[in-house]
Every structure is written in C-alpha cells, then in structure tokens.
Design an enzyme around this catalytic site. Structure first.
Site, PDB file in Angstrom:
ATOM      1  N   ARG A  32     -52.638  14.760  39.654  1.00  0.00           N
ATOM      2  CA  ARG A  32     -51.497  14.096  40.277  1.00  0.00           C
ATOM      3  C   ARG A  32     -51.529  14.313  41.789  1.00  0.00           C
ATOM      4  O   ARG A  32     -52.354  15.077  42.281  1.00  0.00           O
ATOM      5  CB  ARG A  32     -50.174  14.606  39.678  1.00  0.00           C
ATOM      6  CG  ARG A  32     -50.149  16.142  39.633  1.00  0.00           C
ATOM      7  CD  ARG A  32     -48.841  16.742  39.914  1.00  0.00           C
ATOM      8  NE  ARG A  32     -48.357  16.420  41.230  1.00  0.00           N
ATOM      9  CZ  ARG A  32     -48.781  17.003  42.352  1.00  0.00           C
ATOM     10  NH1 ARG A  32     -49.733  17.915  42.342  1.00  0.00           N
ATOM     11  NH2 ARG A  32     -48.275  16.661  43.512  1.00  0.00           N
ATOM     12  N   GLY A  33     -50.606  13.604  42.489  1.00  0.00           N
ATOM     13  CA  GLY A  33     -50.646  13.595  43.949  1.00  0.00           C
ATOM     14  C   GLY A  33     -51.402  12.340  44.351  1.00  0.00           C
ATOM     15  O   GLY A  33     -52.501  12.084  43.824  1.00  0.00           O
ATOM     16  N   ALA A  34     -50.825  11.559  45.275  1.00  0.00           N
ATOM     17  CA  ALA A  34     -51.353  10.214  45.535  1.00  0.00           C
ATOM     18  C   ALA A  34     -52.854  10.188  45.864  1.00  0.00           C
ATOM     19  O   ALA A  34     -53.618   9.456  45.211  1.00  0.00           O
ATOM     20  CB  ALA A  34     -50.523   9.550  46.631  1.00  0.00           C
ATOM     21  N   GLN A 161     -43.214  20.731  40.447  1.00  0.00           N
ATOM     22  CA  GLN A 161     -44.467  20.780  41.217  1.00  0.00           C
ATOM     23  C   GLN A 161     -44.381  21.826  42.333  1.00  0.00           C
ATOM     24  O   GLN A 161     -45.389  22.400  42.726  1.00  0.00           O
ATOM     25  CB  GLN A 161     -44.780  19.406  41.830  1.00  0.00           C
ATOM     26  CG  GLN A 161     -45.240  18.352  40.837  1.00  0.00           C
ATOM     27  CD  GLN A 161     -44.096  17.529  40.322  1.00  0.00           C
ATOM     28  OE1 GLN A 161     -42.976  18.003  40.217  1.00  0.00           O
ATOM     29  NE2 GLN A 161     -44.364  16.274  40.000  1.00  0.00           N
ATOM     30  N   ASP A 202     -46.141   8.966  48.713  1.00  0.00           N
ATOM     31  CA  ASP A 202     -46.921   8.232  47.711  1.00  0.00           C
ATOM     32  C   ASP A 202     -47.240   6.823  48.165  1.00  0.00           C
ATOM     33  O   ASP A 202     -48.252   6.245  47.776  1.00  0.00           O
ATOM     34  CB  ASP A 202     -46.196   8.203  46.370  1.00  0.00           C
ATOM     35  CG  ASP A 202     -46.497   9.482  45.620  1.00  0.00           C
ATOM     36  OD1 ASP A 202     -45.921  10.525  45.981  1.00  0.00           O
ATOM     37  OD2 ASP A 202     -47.352   9.436  44.719  1.00  0.00           O
ATOM     38  N   LYS A 213     -41.763  11.908  46.180  1.00  0.00           N
ATOM     39  CA  LYS A 213     -41.139  12.527  45.004  1.00  0.00           C
ATOM     40  C   LYS A 213     -39.628  12.488  45.090  1.00  0.00           C
ATOM     41  O   LYS A 213     -39.051  12.764  46.140  1.00  0.00           O
ATOM     42  CB  LYS A 213     -41.643  13.978  44.901  1.00  0.00           C
ATOM     43  CG  LYS A 213     -41.078  14.803  43.766  1.00  0.00           C
ATOM     44  CD  LYS A 213     -41.244  14.160  42.407  1.00  0.00           C
ATOM     45  CE  LYS A 213     -42.662  13.753  42.085  1.00  0.00           C
ATOM     46  NZ  LYS A 213     -42.749  12.835  40.913  1.00  0.00           N
TER      47      LYS A 213
HETATM   48  O1  MRU Z   1     -45.460  12.699  40.660  1.00  0.00           O
HETATM   49  P1  MRU Z   1     -46.422  13.408  41.561  1.00  0.00           P
HETATM   50  O2  MRU Z   1     -46.445  14.875  41.351  1.00  0.00           O
HETATM   51  O3  MRU Z   1     -47.795  12.778  41.525  1.00  0.00           O
HETATM   52  O4  MRU Z   1     -45.826  13.160  43.013  1.00  0.00           O
HETATM   53  C1  MRU Z   1     -46.525  13.638  44.128  1.00  0.00           C
HETATM   54  C2  MRU Z   1     -45.793  13.506  45.399  1.00  0.00           C
HETATM   55  O5  MRU Z   1     -44.683  13.012  45.458  1.00  0.00           O
HETATM   56  C3  MRU Z   1     -46.504  13.963  46.642  1.00  0.00           C
HETATM   57  O6  MRU Z   1     -45.583  14.311  47.625  1.00  0.00           O
HETATM   58  C4  MRU Z   1     -47.383  12.824  47.169  1.00  0.00           C
HETATM   59  O7  MRU Z   1     -48.212  12.306  46.175  1.00  0.00           O
HETATM   60  C5  MRU Z   1     -48.192  13.255  48.313  1.00  0.00           C
HETATM   61  S1  MRU Z   1     -49.518  14.267  47.773  1.00  0.00           S
HETATM   62  C6  MRU Z   1     -50.497  14.695  49.052  1.00  0.00           C
END
Ligand code: MRU
Length: 302
Positions: A32-34, A161, A202, A213
């Site tokens: 996970r994480g964009a 997270q 994201d 998030k």
């Molecule tokens: O649902 P997730 O855990 O994938 O959400 C991640 C986020 O909101 C992060 O802030 C975003 O992806 C940036 S990661 C470098």
C-alpha cells in the site's frame, strides 16, 4: 512483497507469481501507499507478460484494485508507452522512485528550521514508496540534518498505518516519535506543540487539491486555525493533470467492517484537502507554491 498487514507483529513475506497475486496484494493492502502501489503494478505487468497474459487484460485487473492512487494508472500508462521489456521497465521505475524520493526529501527538509516537532498522518515512508518515502523521507532527512526534535504520529484510523507502520519505520531509524489518537491533533496544536504538518498524497489534482488518507482534511483545517504550516510531499507521478479539481478524484470506499464490525458504518478511505489549505507541495521538481494551477503546470513541463 513484505506483507504490511502483518506489521509490526510479524515480518511476513508474500510470494507473488502471477499478476492476480499482485492485484490481490494491492486490493487487500498487503502492499500500500500510492507510489508502492504503482511499482507493484509495474512488476505485476512483468509477471503477466511471463505467463502469457495480454497487457490490457492485466492492466484492467490491476486498475480495478484501488481507485484513488494516481500512481497506479500512471505506472500502467508508462509501461504501455515504454514498449521495453516489462521487467526492465519495472526496475527502472523503482530506481526513478528512489531518486525522486531522495530529491523531494532534501528540498522539503531545507524548508524546516531546527529542532521542530512535526505531525504526520498515515504511512509515507519506505514501505509506502519502495524507496526513501515522501513525507516520511522529508522527516528522515530533517532528522539527519538536526532539524527535527520529535514526530507526532497520528494513529490513522481505521487501519492504523501510523501506529503500526510509521511507528515501526521511525523506531528502526531511531527517530523519536509519539503516537497520538487522530482526534488529538487539534488540542496539540492549540497547546503549541506542533511546528509543522507534513503528509503524503494519493492524488493531486491540476488545481492543487490533495486526496490523502481520510483524516488529512481535518488536520489541514485545524492547522490553518492555529497558523501551523501544512505541507504535502509527493513525487510528480502523484499529480494527475487530467483530474481538474478534487471533486473529480475517485474516493475509495472500503469494507465498512474495517471501521466497526457488525454495525452500520461508512468507510471512505481518503478525503480531499482543498489547495487553499496547503502551504507548499514538496516534489522532486521543486517546492510548489500557490497558485498551484500554475506551479503544477510548470512542474509537469506544460
Ligand atoms: O490506504 P493507504 O494506506 O494506501 O493510504 C496511503 C496514504 O494515504 C499515503 O499518505 C499516500 O499513499 C502517500 S504514500 C507515500
């Protein structure tokens, strides 16, 4: 991939042999994480090629997993256009991500003073990018340069997270942190305990509205109320010029049971912070300032 669902209790690795395995790892948030989602998709396309699956079939399977992260569609579009060996492409994307992370972390840290107390939300470190991290990278660079006293880590309801992943990463790096309930941010700012907020993204729309998030938007509102700078750190690949404003960003709704098992619930996984609440955006192409429609267009070379 390191299974992020099991952290911090267990360092469990998942073996992905088919693109279906990668899609499931993304959907279930094992990865996970964009930016990490984009990278995983690129490696998924390489697996699809190896097993003889058509590119477009694999691409639509991967695209169906999580709708908000801009990096997913971006990585797939780049792979389609690259026309090179998909594994070489995935590897080059990973190298590029590390370079982008390193640069934006340097630029972001330079904007900070000395001994600051920074509040962050969700997880934006190496786990979330496959590189150095976005907001997490800025925090790490700031720590190495003596600009950081301590990190306030939002626990990040409902999947934690912050409490599980950011705390794990900061602990391994020896960076001092304290986990707080998401709802504590306002009172911390009111007590003068927060010098700056730095979060990831994201998807950033062409006008600078930021999807991140869920819980990020209320942070930006209370930060403005208390005069605390609110920064977004993201690679240029998270900016989507084809999404004009935050209103057009698709917001993923996940299983309500993640919020409250057995009760009627709603689980929007992201929210949108309007550009007017964002002090600056740290990218590898520079520190973007308002008006964001112009600074974003310049960063994208348009
Ligand atoms: O649902 P997730 O855990 O994938 O959400 C991640 C986020 O909101 C992060 O802030 C975003 O992806 C940036 S990661 C470098």
């Amino acid at each position: 991939v390191l299974d992020q669902r099991a952290l911090p209790a267990e360092e469990r690795w998942l073996r992905c042999e088919r693109v279906e395995d990668v899609a499931e790892a993304i959907r279930s948030m094992a990865v996970r994480g964009a930016p990490a989602i984009g990278l995983a998709a690129a490696y998924g396309l390489a697996l699809a090629a190896r097993t003889g699956m058509q590119f477009e079939e694999a691409a639509s399977l991967l695209l169906s997993t999580r709708p908000t992260a801009a990096n997913l569609g971006w990585a797939i579009d780049r792979a389609r256009a690259a026309g090179e060996d998909p594994l070489d492409f995935a590897r080059s994307l990973e190298t590029d991500q590390l370079e982008a992370d390193t640069r934006l972390a340097e630029l972001g840290a330079e904007c900070m003073g000395r001994g600051e107390r920074v509040l962050t939300h969700c997880n934006t470190g190496p786990l979330a990018t496959g590189g150095y991290g976005t907001a997490g990278g800025v925090i790490r660079a700031a720590w190495e340069q003596g600009r950081l006293e301590q990190v306030w880590v939002d626990e990040t309801r409902p999947l934690l997270q912050g409490a599980r992943l950011t705390a794990w990463e900061l602990g391994r790096l020896g960076i001092p942190y304290r986990v707080v309930a998401d709802s504590a941010a306002g009172s911390l700012m009111n007590r003068g305990l927060v010098d700056r907020v730095v979060v990831g993204a994201d998807r950033i729309a062409a006008n600078g509205d930021v999807a991140n998030k869920v819980g990020t938007y209320p942070l930006a509102v209370v930060a403005e109320r208390h005069g605390v700078p609110f920064h977004v750190a993201a690679p240029v690949s998270t900016i989507d010029p084809d999404t004009p404003t935050g209103a057009e960003i698709p917001i993923e709704e996940r299983d309500p049971s993640e919020v409250a098992a057995g009760l009627p619930a709603l689980n929007p996984a992201f929210d949108v912070t309007p550009a007017e609440l964002v002090t600056t955006i740290f990218t590898e192409a520079g520190v973007l300032e308002p008006p964001y429609d112009q600074s974003i267009a310049r960063a994208l070379g348009r």
